[in-house]
Design an enzyme around this catalytic site. Sequence first.
Site, PDB file in Angstrom:
ATOM      1  N   CYS A  43      28.649  23.970 -47.579  1.00  0.00           N
ATOM      2  CA  CYS A  43      28.496  22.515 -47.614  1.00  0.00           C
ATOM      3  C   CYS A  43      29.472  21.794 -46.685  1.00  0.00           C
ATOM      4  CB  CYS A  43      28.650  22.006 -49.044  1.00  0.00           C
ATOM      5  SG  CYS A  43      30.257  22.391 -49.796  1.00  0.00           S
TER       6      CYS A  43
ATOM      7  N   HIS B  53      23.392  16.686 -49.551  1.00  0.00           N
ATOM      8  CA  HIS B  53      24.409  17.748 -49.605  1.00  0.00           C
ATOM      9  C   HIS B  53      23.754  19.114 -49.588  1.00  0.00           C
ATOM     10  CE1 HIS B  53      24.118  18.185 -54.237  1.00  0.00           C
ATOM     11  NE2 HIS B  53      23.231  17.291 -53.877  1.00  0.00           N
TER      12      HIS B  53
ATOM     13  N   HIS C 127      33.278  20.383 -53.149  1.00  0.00           N
ATOM     14  CA  HIS C 127      31.899  20.199 -52.696  1.00  0.00           C
ATOM     15  C   HIS C 127      31.813  18.913 -51.877  1.00  0.00           C
ATOM     16  CE1 HIS C 127      27.672  20.834 -52.552  1.00  0.00           C
ATOM     17  NE2 HIS C 127      27.379  19.727 -53.199  1.00  0.00           N
TER      18      HIS C 127
END
Length: 213
Positions: free
Chosen positions: A143, A54, A42
């Site tokens: 992401c 994010h 991530h």
Amino acid sequence: MFLYQLLNFFFAASKAEENSKYDLSLYKRGDLLEVPRTLFTHFGIYLGDNRVAHLIPDILPVISKNKSSIAKMVTNNRLLLGVITKVASVRVDSVVDFAYGSEILVNHMDKVCNRPPLDGDEVARRAEKLLGSVTYSLLWYNCEHYVMYCRYGMAISYQTYQFCTTVRKIVCSRMSAYLTALCGVGIMLYLGCVTLSTLVPTLLVSFTIWMAA
């Protein structure tokens, strides 16, 4: 009453210990942060003052309007359901909530990307400009696409590329061609419908996979 105070004490101590795990002086505005999360990595952009922008999938905004609940740390269950329903948002969380207990790598993608990073303030400005709900795609907009655009000016995902390359190797292999042909012939024999209209597609698909291998 005593039990309630005791629980609050332990919760506060646990939170303080978790916060101390991350040294905020190591992060500068515009830094690209990455952490392991479930089956993938991530990514986020550090905005300064213990804030990380994010893009993260989250099912909760679809089923609840409770803003305080939505603002809490996105759990893995919320994340995975968001991936399936393609619901996500670019949000700002604390470093602790973003990291979800994992170690943080800083600007690791600088070694991978062939473009130099933009100025830190420009990176953060781009990250803040894109805050809000987005349509999520595991392959085409995740992401990593978000942070790569913010820091390097190009929305690409190395994770997606590696995944597609692996799938291609599996699908476009000679073994896949053999198995496709065998399965096709086996099904036709089992159903008793070996005709030209069923045999030709089976052979054509197998031949295509063979040539692509």
